[in-house]
Scaffold this active site. Structure first.
Site, PDB file in Angstrom:
ATOM      1  CE  LYS A  56      -3.809  -2.363   2.391  1.00  0.00           C
ATOM      2  NZ  LYS A  56      -4.662  -2.380   3.603  1.00  0.00           N
ATOM      3  CE1 TYR A  96      -9.490  -3.350   0.804  1.00  0.00           C
ATOM      4  CE2 TYR A  96      -8.894  -1.199  -0.043  1.00  0.00           C
ATOM      5  CZ  TYR A  96      -8.543  -2.374   0.583  1.00  0.00           C
ATOM      6  OH  TYR A  96      -7.244  -2.576   1.001  1.00  0.00           O
ATOM      7  CG  HIS A 162      -4.872  -6.385  -0.439  1.00  0.00           C
ATOM      8  ND1 HIS A 162      -6.082  -6.490   0.229  1.00  0.00           N
ATOM      9  CD2 HIS A 162      -4.944  -7.269  -1.484  1.00  0.00           C
ATOM     10  CE1 HIS A 162      -6.848  -7.371  -0.392  1.00  0.00           C
ATOM     11  NE2 HIS A 162      -6.182  -7.861  -1.433  1.00  0.00           N
ATOM     12  CD  GLU A 173      -8.711  -9.247  -3.401  1.00  0.00           C
ATOM     13  OE1 GLU A 173      -7.502  -9.578  -3.304  1.00  0.00           O
ATOM     14  OE2 GLU A 173      -9.432  -9.044  -2.410  1.00  0.00           O
TER      15      GLU A 173
HETATM   16  P1  IDP Z   1      -7.661  -7.185   5.391  1.00  0.00           P
HETATM   17  O1  IDP Z   1      -6.883  -6.120   4.651  1.00  0.00           O
HETATM   18  O2  IDP Z   1      -6.838  -7.803   6.490  1.00  0.00           O
HETATM   19  O3  IDP Z   1      -8.270  -8.212   4.480  1.00  0.00           O
HETATM   20  P2  IDP Z   1     -10.302  -6.007   5.633  1.00  0.00           P
HETATM   21  O4  IDP Z   1     -11.269  -6.206   6.761  1.00  0.00           O
HETATM   22  O5  IDP Z   1     -10.621  -6.610   4.320  1.00  0.00           O
HETATM   23  O6  IDP Z   1      -8.868  -6.459   6.160  1.00  0.00           O
HETATM   24  O7  IDP Z   1     -10.132  -4.433   5.460  1.00  0.00           O
HETATM   25  C1  IDP Z   1      -9.508  -3.895   4.327  1.00  0.00           C
HETATM   26  C2  IDP Z   1      -8.634  -2.735   4.749  1.00  0.00           C
HETATM   27  O8  IDP Z   1      -9.450  -1.692   5.297  1.00  0.00           O
HETATM   28  C3  IDP Z   1      -7.633  -3.027   5.851  1.00  0.00           C
HETATM   29  O9  IDP Z   1      -6.472  -3.672   5.405  1.00  0.00           O
HETATM   30  C4  IDP Z   1      -7.341  -1.643   6.364  1.00  0.00           C
HETATM   31  O10 IDP Z   1      -6.455  -0.947   5.487  1.00  0.00           O
HETATM   32  C5  IDP Z   1      -8.712  -1.002   6.278  1.00  0.00           C
HETATM   33  N1  IDP Z   1      -9.450  -1.099   7.552  1.00  0.00           N
HETATM   34  C6  IDP Z   1     -10.082  -2.175   8.070  1.00  0.00           C
HETATM   35  N2  IDP Z   1     -10.626  -1.895   9.270  1.00  0.00           N
HETATM   36  C7  IDP Z   1     -10.339  -0.600   9.513  1.00  0.00           C
HETATM   37  C8  IDP Z   1     -10.641   0.292  10.608  1.00  0.00           C
HETATM   38  O11 IDP Z   1     -11.275  -0.062  11.588  1.00  0.00           O
HETATM   39  N3  IDP Z   1     -10.149   1.563  10.502  1.00  0.00           N
HETATM   40  C9  IDP Z   1      -9.445   1.991   9.425  1.00  0.00           C
HETATM   41  N4  IDP Z   1      -9.136   1.198   8.383  1.00  0.00           N
HETATM   42  C10 IDP Z   1      -9.582  -0.084   8.419  1.00  0.00           C
HETATM   43 MG    MG Z   2      -9.793  -8.092   3.072  1.00  0.00          MG
END
Ligand code: IDP
Ligand code: MG
Length: 197
Positions: A56, A96, A162, A173
Site C-alpha cells: 500500500k 473494497y 494487502h 482481485e
Molecule cells: P484485510 O486487509 O486484512 O483483508 P479487511 O477487513 O478486508 O482487512 O479491510 C480492508 C482494509 O481496510 C484493511 O487492510 C485496512 O487498510 C482497512 N481497515 C479495516 N478496518 C479498519 C478500521 O477499523 N479503521 C481503518 N481502516 C480499516
Molecule cells: Mg480483506
C-alpha cells in the site's frame, strides 16, 4: 552400490510422481514419462494457486517494497505478476466493495490513493492461506511479530500491505488488478526442490 538400468530409473520416477510411495506424495503434476519434458499441470492444481499481494502507499513511501517481496521469495513462492500503479477510485471501489458501508471507507479510499501501490501476483501451494499468515492480522496492534504488519506497522489505518483472503477472492482481485497478458506462466528452476520430496 547398486547400478540402476535406464528403464529401472524411469519406473522408480513414475512410481514417485504417481504418489504410490506411502506418505511421500508429490505436490507436482504426474510425470509424462519422458525425461526433461514438461509435466501435466492439471494433476495437482494446488501448486498453481495464486494470490494478490499489494504494498500500500505507506509501504511504498517507507521503501518497504523490497523487504516485503523478499519474504515471499524466501518462502518459495513464484512471482507471476508485478506492477506499480496509481490506483483509481473506480478500481478501489470494486476491490473494497464489501466495505462500502463502513465508517472508515472514505479514509480508506483517501489512504489507498495517496500514492503509488505495488501490486503483485504470487503463485504456489496454499499461497492464499500462507500469505494471510505471513501478512498478519488486519489490525497491526493484534498482528504477531514476524508478520509483515506485526513488524512494520502499528495502526489499522496504515497497515502496509494487502493480501487476498480466499482463493475465490484472489481470483476476483487478480482479474480486477491485472490483465491476462500481464501474468506470466514460467517454470521456476527450483520447483522440484521446493515442491517434491
Ligand atoms: P484485510 O486487509 O486484512 O483483508 P479487511 O477487513 O478486508 O482487512 O479491510 C480492508 C482494509 O481496510 C484493511 O487492510 C485496512 O487498510 C482497512 N481497515 C479495516 N478496518 C479498519 C478500521 O477499523 N479503521 C481503518 N481502516 C480499516
Ligand atoms: Mg480483506
Amino acid at each position: 552400490m547398486v547400478l540402476l538400468q535406464r528403464g529401472g530409473v524411469k519406473r522408480i520416477l513414475q512410481h514417485f510422481y504417481s504418489g504410490n510411495h506411502g506418505n511421500t506424495k508429490s505436490l507436482l503434476p504426474a510425470a509424462d514419462g519422458a525425461a526433461g519434458r514438461r509435466r501435466n499441470s492439471t494433476a495437482v492444481p494446488d501448486v498453481r494457486e495464486r494470490t494478490l499481494i499489494a504494498v500500500k502507499p505507506d509501504g511504498v513511501q517507507r521503501r518497504l517494497v523490497g523487504q516485503i517481496m523478499q519474504r515471499f521469495e524466501q518462502r518459495g513462492f513464484k512471482l507471476v505478476g508485478l506492477k506499480m500503479l496509481q490506483v483509481s477510485d473506480d478500481l478501489l471501489s470494486q476491490h473494497y466493495c464489501e466495505l462500502r458501508t463502513k465508517p472508515f471507507y472514505p479514509s480508506l479510499l483517501h489512504y489507498m490513493t495517496s500514492g503509488p501501490v505495488v501490486a503483485m501476483v504470487w503463485e504456489g501451494h496454499k499461497v492464499v492461506q500462507t500469505s494471510r499468515t505471513m501478512v498478519g492480522h488486519t489490525n497491526p496492534a493484534e498482528a504477531l511479530a514476524g508478520t509483515v504488519r506485526g513488524d512494520f506497522s502499528f495502526h489499522v489505518s496504515r497497515n502496509v500491505v494487502h493480501a487476498s483472503d480466499s482463493p475465490e477472492g484472489a481470483q476476483r482481485e487478480i482479474q480486477l488488478w491485472f490483465q491476462r497478458k500481464e501474468l506470466l506462466n514460467w517454470d521456476c528452476c527450483d520447483q522440484t526442490i521446493t515442491c517434491e520430496l
